[in-house]
Design a protein around this motif. Structure first.
Motif, short mmCIF file in Angstrom:
data_model
loop_
_atom_site.label_atom_id
_atom_site.label_comp_id
_atom_site.label_asym_id
_atom_site.label_seq_id
_atom_site.Cartn_x
_atom_site.Cartn_y
_atom_site.Cartn_z
N PRO A 138 12.99 -1.70 10.13
CA PRO A 138 13.59 -2.84 9.42
C PRO A 138 12.59 -3.92 9.04
O PRO A 138 12.80 -4.63 8.06
N LEU A 139 11.52 -4.06 9.79
CA LEU A 139 10.49 -5.05 9.47
C LEU A 139 9.44 -4.49 8.51
O LEU A 139 9.10 -5.10 7.51
N LEU A 140 8.95 -3.28 8.81
CA LEU A 140 7.87 -2.70 8.01
C LEU A 140 8.33 -2.37 6.59
O LEU A 140 7.58 -2.53 5.63
N PHE A 141 9.57 -1.88 6.45
CA PHE A 141 10.06 -1.44 5.15
C PHE A 141 10.78 -2.55 4.38
O PHE A 141 11.35 -2.30 3.34
N SER A 142 10.74 -3.76 4.91
CA SER A 142 11.33 -4.90 4.22
C SER A 142 10.24 -5.64 3.45
O SER A 142 9.09 -5.19 3.39
N GLU A 143 10.58 -6.79 2.90
CA GLU A 143 9.57 -7.62 2.24
C GLU A 143 8.73 -8.38 3.26
O GLU A 143 7.61 -8.80 2.96
N LEU A 144 9.25 -8.57 4.48
CA LEU A 144 8.61 -9.49 5.43
C LEU A 144 7.21 -9.05 5.83
O LEU A 144 6.24 -9.79 5.63
N VAL A 145 7.07 -7.88 6.44
CA VAL A 145 5.77 -7.48 6.97
C VAL A 145 4.74 -7.25 5.85
O VAL A 145 3.60 -7.73 5.96
N PRO A 146 5.07 -6.55 4.75
CA PRO A 146 4.08 -6.41 3.68
C PRO A 146 3.58 -7.75 3.14
O PRO A 146 2.37 -7.92 2.91
N GLN A 147 4.50 -8.71 2.94
CA GLN A 147 4.08 -10.01 2.44
C GLN A 147 3.24 -10.76 3.47
O GLN A 147 2.28 -11.46 3.14
N ALA A 148 3.62 -10.62 4.75
CA ALA A 148 2.85 -11.27 5.82
C ALA A 148 1.43 -10.70 5.89
O ALA A 148 0.45 -11.44 6.04
N LEU A 149 1.32 -9.38 5.76
CA LEU A 149 -0.01 -8.76 5.81
C LEU A 149 -0.86 -9.16 4.60
O LEU A 149 -2.08 -9.29 4.71
N LYS A 150 -0.21 -9.33 3.46
CA LYS A 150 -0.94 -9.77 2.27
C LYS A 150 -1.54 -11.15 2.50
O LYS A 150 -2.71 -11.40 2.18
N GLN A 151 -0.74 -12.07 3.05
CA GLN A 151 -1.26 -13.41 3.36
C GLN A 151 -2.32 -13.36 4.44
O GLN A 151 -3.34 -14.05 4.38
#
Length: 302
Positions: A103-116
């Motif tokens: 639920p975290l990895l496949f959402s917008e949250l973790v990818p956007q966090a890793l980008k930042q």
């Protein structure tokens, strides 16, 4: 129990992966009798059978599956050893290993966090793994990742946890559904509806079951899935109403479904976890701070 050696474990791992001692022998560049002897010796040392013999086929036994699930992270670590050695030789040791539940990895949250996060550490290599919630605590305890992102509670005695957000479950409906105009969906709305929801092993399902029991409305389940994000995809296809964490819904294309508040509230808290013996580094602390900030922004935009 005698000392189990590496060759036995590799032979066992290869048999699990291929389904036969003959195929495992080809992978390991050994003879089939050598692989069979290694397996037999390992079973003798353990005191139980890892496989059931059905003709020429080897079928994983219940104890075998339990054993493999326990040692798989160790075997994966051993498989990674040559790459670790090569990284050290070539001075490529600047690596952060992160694991997260779906639920975290496949959402917008973790990818956007890793980008930042990468904007602060552009030369840092990341190794990001999807790990099931039931396994992620052992995964971190066995040092397969430096930090894990999971759903609370975290009960492992070797781990420390820091909550970075708390959210409420939501209802998902096909855009054309007759209830889509409502701002809130609750147990009483589900009469004569088709419910799409994760299986009982998931934390969300357990919380939803408790909610429906307290409301004295049994779940009208038509489709069970392995995860909330799978449920979201099926709701978007028009197969029913879903109950989900809010993150999973952000991981699929918008437009075919709507998200509504679920009442009574089902609370879920998410946390970063790591080994107590290895406190968070400056960079992993920064990642947790980014997750906390982004999750707050996502909640405020709902």
């Amino acid at each position: 129990m005698k000392n189990i050696n590496f060759r036995q474990l590799k032979a066992y791992q290869a048999i699990v992966g291929t389904g036969s001692a003959t195929a495992a022998a080809k992978i390991l560049a050994l003879t089939q009798p050598a692989v069979s002897r290694a397996l037999a010796t390992l079973e003798a040392d353990l005191g139980f059978q890892l496989f059931e013999r059905r003709g020429r086929n080897l079928v994983h036994s219940e104890k075998g599956r339990q054993f493999f699930r326990t040692i798989e992270p160790i075997l994966n670590g051993l498989d990674a050893l040559p790459g670790i050695v090569e990284d050290i030789k070539l001075e490529r040791g600047n690596l952060l290993r992160i694991s997260a539940i779906g639920p975290l990895l496949f959402s917008e949250l973790v990818p956007q966090a890793l980008k930042q996060f990468q904007s602060f550490y552009p030369d840092l290599r990341l190794e990001v793994s999807w790990v099931d919630r039931l396994d992620i605590e052992d995964w971190i305890a066995n040092q397969n990742s430096e930090i894990g992102l999971t759903l609370m509670p975290v009960d492992h005695p070797l781990l420390e946890a820091r909550e970075f957000t708390s959210v409420s479950a939501v209802a998902l409906l096909p855009s054309s559904h007759r209830l889509a105009e409502k701002s809130e969906i609750g147990p009483s709305d589900l009469r004569n509806e088709r419910l799409v929801i994760p299986a009982r092993k998931t934390r969300l399902r357990q919380l939803a079951d408790k909610c429906m029991l307290e409301a004295k409305h049994p779940l009208p389940i038509m489709i069970e899935t392995s995860s909330a994000i799978a449920s979201c995809h099926l709701v978007a296809a028009g197969l029913g109403i879903g109950i989900s964490d809010p993150f999973s819904a952000t991981g699929i294309r918008q437009g075919n479904f709507v998200v509504r508040s679920w009442k009574p509230t089902i609370k879920m808290a998410y946390a970063a976890v790591w080994l107590k013996s290895r406190p968070l580094s400056v960079r992993t602390s920064r990642l947790v701070e980014i997750l906390h900030r982004l999750a707050g922004q996502m909640k405020n935009s709902e």
